[in-house]
Write an enzyme that holds these catalytic residues in place. Sequence first.
Site, PDB file in Angstrom:
ATOM      1  CE1 TYR A  21     -26.274 -25.860  -0.545  1.00 49.13           C
ATOM      2  CE2 TYR A  21     -27.174 -27.284   1.175  1.00 49.13           C
ATOM      3  CZ  TYR A  21     -26.442 -26.169   0.794  1.00 49.13           C
ATOM      4  OH  TYR A  21     -25.877 -25.365   1.758  1.00 49.13           O
ATOM      5  N   PRO A  48     -21.178 -18.990  -2.428  1.00 49.16           N
ATOM      6  CG  PRO A  48     -23.245 -17.986  -2.744  1.00 49.16           C
ATOM      7  CD  PRO A  48     -21.882 -18.064  -3.317  1.00 49.16           C
ATOM      8  CG  HIS A  93     -31.259 -27.084   9.844  1.00 47.93           C
ATOM      9  ND1 HIS A  93     -31.476 -26.627   8.579  1.00 47.93           N
ATOM     10  CD2 HIS A  93     -32.346 -26.725  10.564  1.00 47.93           C
ATOM     11  CE1 HIS A  93     -32.654 -26.013   8.534  1.00 47.93           C
ATOM     12  NE2 HIS A  93     -33.187 -26.050   9.727  1.00 47.93           N
ATOM     13  CE1 TYR A 117     -23.824 -27.319   3.535  1.00 49.62           C
ATOM     14  CE2 TYR A 117     -24.519 -27.574   5.821  1.00 49.62           C
ATOM     15  CZ  TYR A 117     -24.698 -27.014   4.575  1.00 49.62           C
ATOM     16  OH  TYR A 117     -25.735 -26.136   4.349  1.00 49.62           O
ATOM     17  CE  LYS A 138     -17.756 -25.111   5.073  1.00 50.66           C
ATOM     18  NZ  LYS A 138     -18.838 -25.316   6.026  1.00 50.66           N
TER      19      LYS A 138
HETATM   20  C1  LIG Z   1     -24.821 -10.743  -1.746  1.00 48.57           C
HETATM   21  C2  LIG Z   1     -24.058 -11.694  -0.833  1.00 48.57           C
HETATM   22  C3  LIG Z   1     -24.651 -12.902  -0.440  1.00 48.57           C
HETATM   23  C4  LIG Z   1     -23.951 -13.788   0.394  1.00 48.57           C
HETATM   24  N1  LIG Z   1     -24.535 -14.968   0.769  1.00 48.57           N
HETATM   25  C5  LIG Z   1     -23.851 -15.817   1.568  1.00 48.57           C
HETATM   26  C6  LIG Z   1     -24.401 -17.042   1.985  1.00 48.57           C
HETATM   27  O1  LIG Z   1     -25.528 -17.382   1.629  1.00 48.57           O
HETATM   28  N2  LIG Z   1     -23.648 -17.835   2.805  1.00 48.57           N
HETATM   29  C7  LIG Z   1     -22.386 -17.480   3.245  1.00 48.57           C
HETATM   30  O2  LIG Z   1     -21.730 -18.199   4.039  1.00 48.57           O
HETATM   31  N3  LIG Z   1     -21.863 -16.323   2.847  1.00 48.57           N
HETATM   32  C8  LIG Z   1     -22.548 -15.506   2.040  1.00 48.57           C
HETATM   33  N4  LIG Z   1     -21.997 -14.347   1.672  1.00 48.57           N
HETATM   34  C9  LIG Z   1     -20.687 -14.069   2.165  1.00 48.57           C
HETATM   35  C10 LIG Z   1     -20.718 -13.508   3.580  1.00 48.57           C
HETATM   36  O3  LIG Z   1     -21.780 -12.611   3.699  1.00 48.57           O
HETATM   37  C11 LIG Z   1     -19.382 -12.867   3.819  1.00 48.57           C
HETATM   38  O4  LIG Z   1     -18.404 -13.888   3.717  1.00 48.57           O
HETATM   39  C12 LIG Z   1     -19.277 -12.162   5.160  1.00 48.57           C
HETATM   40  O5  LIG Z   1     -20.091 -11.026   5.178  1.00 48.57           O
HETATM   41  C13 LIG Z   1     -17.833 -11.772   5.430  1.00 48.57           C
HETATM   42  O6  LIG Z   1     -17.758 -10.923   6.518  1.00 48.57           O
HETATM   43  P1  LIG Z   1     -16.694  -9.769   6.563  1.00 48.57           P
HETATM   44  O7  LIG Z   1     -16.890  -9.122   7.891  1.00 48.57           O
HETATM   45  O8  LIG Z   1     -15.376 -10.303   6.201  1.00 48.57           O
HETATM   46  O9  LIG Z   1     -17.069  -8.766   5.383  1.00 48.57           O
HETATM   47  P2  LIG Z   1     -18.366  -7.853   5.191  1.00 48.57           P
HETATM   48  O10 LIG Z   1     -19.546  -8.472   5.808  1.00 48.57           O
HETATM   49  O11 LIG Z   1     -18.411  -7.520   3.756  1.00 48.57           O
HETATM   50  O12 LIG Z   1     -18.037  -6.551   6.023  1.00 48.57           O
HETATM   51  C14 LIG Z   1     -17.082  -5.612   5.588  1.00 48.57           C
HETATM   52  C15 LIG Z   1     -17.382  -4.256   6.213  1.00 48.57           C
HETATM   53  O13 LIG Z   1     -16.375  -3.361   5.788  1.00 48.57           O
HETATM   54  C16 LIG Z   1     -16.961  -2.127   5.414  1.00 48.57           C
HETATM   55  N5  LIG Z   1     -16.109  -1.491   4.410  1.00 48.57           N
HETATM   56  C17 LIG Z   1     -15.945  -1.822   3.104  1.00 48.57           C
HETATM   57  N6  LIG Z   1     -15.101  -0.992   2.508  1.00 48.57           N
HETATM   58  C18 LIG Z   1     -14.705  -0.094   3.447  1.00 48.57           C
HETATM   59  C19 LIG Z   1     -13.843   1.032   3.436  1.00 48.57           C
HETATM   60  N7  LIG Z   1     -13.223   1.404   2.314  1.00 48.57           N
HETATM   61  N8  LIG Z   1     -13.678   1.715   4.567  1.00 48.57           N
HETATM   62  C20 LIG Z   1     -14.307   1.344   5.712  1.00 48.57           C
HETATM   63  N9  LIG Z   1     -15.152   0.295   5.782  1.00 48.57           N
HETATM   64  C21 LIG Z   1     -15.346  -0.418   4.673  1.00 48.57           C
HETATM   65  C22 LIG Z   1     -18.317  -2.514   4.850  1.00 48.57           C
HETATM   66  O14 LIG Z   1     -19.245  -1.451   4.920  1.00 48.57           O
HETATM   67  C23 LIG Z   1     -18.703  -3.679   5.757  1.00 48.57           C
HETATM   68  O15 LIG Z   1     -19.467  -3.262   6.867  1.00 48.57           O
HETATM   69  C24 LIG Z   1     -22.656 -13.452   0.835  1.00 48.57           C
HETATM   70  C25 LIG Z   1     -22.074 -12.235   0.440  1.00 48.57           C
HETATM   71  C26 LIG Z   1     -22.757 -11.365  -0.396  1.00 48.57           C
HETATM   72  C27 LIG Z   1     -22.091 -10.070  -0.818  1.00 48.57           C
END
Ligand SMILES: Cc1cc2nc3c(=O)[nH]c(=O)nc-3n(C[C@H](O)[C@H](O)[C@H](O)COP(=O)(O)OP(=O)(O)OC[C@H]3O[C@@H](n4cnc5c(N)ncnc54)[C@H](O)[C@@H]3O)c2cc1C
Length: 389
Positions: A200, A292, A72, A384, A296
Site C-alpha cells: 500500500y 476497498p 499472507h 486488517y 473489508k
Molecule cells: C468494482 C468493485 C470492486 C471491489 N473491490 C473490492 C476489493 O478490492 N476488496 C473488497 O473487500 N471488496 C471489494 N469490493 C466490494 C465487494 O466486492 C463487495 O463487498 C461484495 O461483493 C459484497 O457481496 P454481496 O453479496 O453483498 O453483494 P454483490 O456481490 O454485489 O452481490 C449482489 C447480487 O445481487 C444481485 N442483484 C442486484 N440487484 C438485484 C435485483 N434487483 N434483483 C435480483 N438480484 C439482484 C446481483 O446481480 C449480485 O449477484 C468491490 C466492489 C466493486 C463493485
Amino acid sequence: MRTQVAIVGSGPAGLLLGQLLHKAGIDNVIVDRASKAHILGRVRAGVLEDGMARQLTAVGAGGRMAAEALVHDGVWLAFMGRRFRLDLKAHTGKSVLIYGQTEVTHDLMDARERAGLMTIYSAENVRPHDFDGESPSVTYDTDGIEKRIDCAFIAGCDGQHGVCRKSLPEGATTVFERVYPFGWLGLLADVPPVSEELVYANHDRGFALCSMRSRARSRYYIQCRTDERVEDWSDDAFWDELRRRLPPDAAESVTTGPSFEKSIAPLRSFVIEPVRFGRLFLAGDAGHIVPPTGAKGLNLAASDVHYLAEAFGEYYADGSEEGLRAYSEKALGRAWKAVRFSWWMTNLLHRFPDAAPFERRMQETELAYLSQSERAAAAMAENYVGLPY
Ligand SMILES: Cc1cc2nc3c(=O)[nH]c(=O)nc-3n(C[C@H](O)[C@H](O)[C@H](O)COP(=O)(O)OP(=O)(O)OC[C@H]3O[C@@H](n4cnc5c(N)ncnc54)[C@H](O)[C@@H]3O)c2cc1C
C-alpha cells in the site's frame, strides 16, 4: 413455489447464506437478476479474512481455497520513498488469504449445485412483498410470466444497487454516507506480482496498491479522479504512473504486461440503519458499502450472514426470535468497526485534492508512528486481519 428463506442476490452474501442455511436444514431459494456467467465474470475483492475462510470450509466450499490460496502473514506500507512491513501474524497470530472473489463465488455455486439447491438466474423485475406482515413473498418474471416464491423470511443480499433496500418504506431508515473525491483505476494482468505481499503506497501523486490473485496474476490500483475515463488510460500510461508512486526498490521490480481487465471504481462509505424490517433482513453490500482500502466489503458480507444464519437457525430449532431481533444491532456493530477502519485507511493513504500541507504532514507522521510503535502496528493489524465474530 414455497420455501423458508427466499434469498435475493447470488453474490458472496447470498450464496454463503444459502449454504449455511442448508447446513442447518433450512430450505432456501436464491433469485438473481444476472446470469451465472455475468456473476462469475465480475472482478472484485481478493483478500479473505480468517472468518470468511473458516465459513467457506465449514459449508464444504473450502477445498480449492485450501489448495490454491496464498497465505499472507504481513503487508507493506510505503511512504516518502521507503516502506515498512506490518507483521500481521506476529501481532495477531492470524494471516489473511489471497483468493479472488470470483473463485469464492465459483466454489459456493458448485457447492450449491452439488447440494441440489435451487437458484434462479436472469430473473427480471425481482420484487419483495409484504415483509411487514406474516406472509412475505418474492416475485420475478421469466419469459414475460410472473412467478412467486412464498416464504417465511426474505434475505436481501442484492448488493448496493439491489431492490430490497429500495423497497423499504420512506423514513424507515437512517442513511450515513461519505463520498470520497477520487476513485481507483484497477488493472489485472498475468504478470508476477512485484512483491510476495501487498504493498500500500501513499505518494504525493496519489495512492497505489500492489495486490495479486496468484503468483502469476497481479492486481494493481492507482488513485484517479472521479471524472477520468478508463479508455484514456493505456496500459503503458498505467504502468508508468504506478512505478512513479512506488518506492524505488519496488518500482524497479514491477513486471509489466498487457492488461485483460481495467476499470474505475468510485470510493464510498455508506451504512443504513437498521438492516431489519419485519421479515426482511439485509446483508452485505445491501446494507453497507466500504471503500476497498481495508479489503473489508466481501468479509463484511460473510460476518453479516454468519449472524443471520445463526438467527434463522435458532428460530427454526426452538422458535426463538431473540437472534432475529438482535440481528441488526449485531451485524451493524461489527460493520461499523470495519467502516471506521476502511475510512481511516482511506484517509491515511490517499491524496485528498483539498488537503493542506498540514494534513499531508499528519499522514506522514501517522505512517512513521505505525512503523515505530508496536502498539499502533498491533491495532492496525488487529483490524486488517478482521475483528472476531
Ligand atoms: C468494482 C468493485 C470492486 C471491489 N473491490 C473490492 C476489493 O478490492 N476488496 C473488497 O473487500 N471488496 C471489494 N469490493 C466490494 C465487494 O466486492 C463487495 O463487498 C461484495 O461483493 C459484497 O457481496 P454481496 O453479496 O453483498 O453483494 P454483490 O456481490 O454485489 O452481490 C449482489 C447480487 O445481487 C444481485 N442483484 C442486484 N440487484 C438485484 C435485483 N434487483 N434483483 C435480483 N438480484 C439482484 C446481483 O446481480 C449480485 O449477484 C468491490 C466492489 C466493486 C463493485
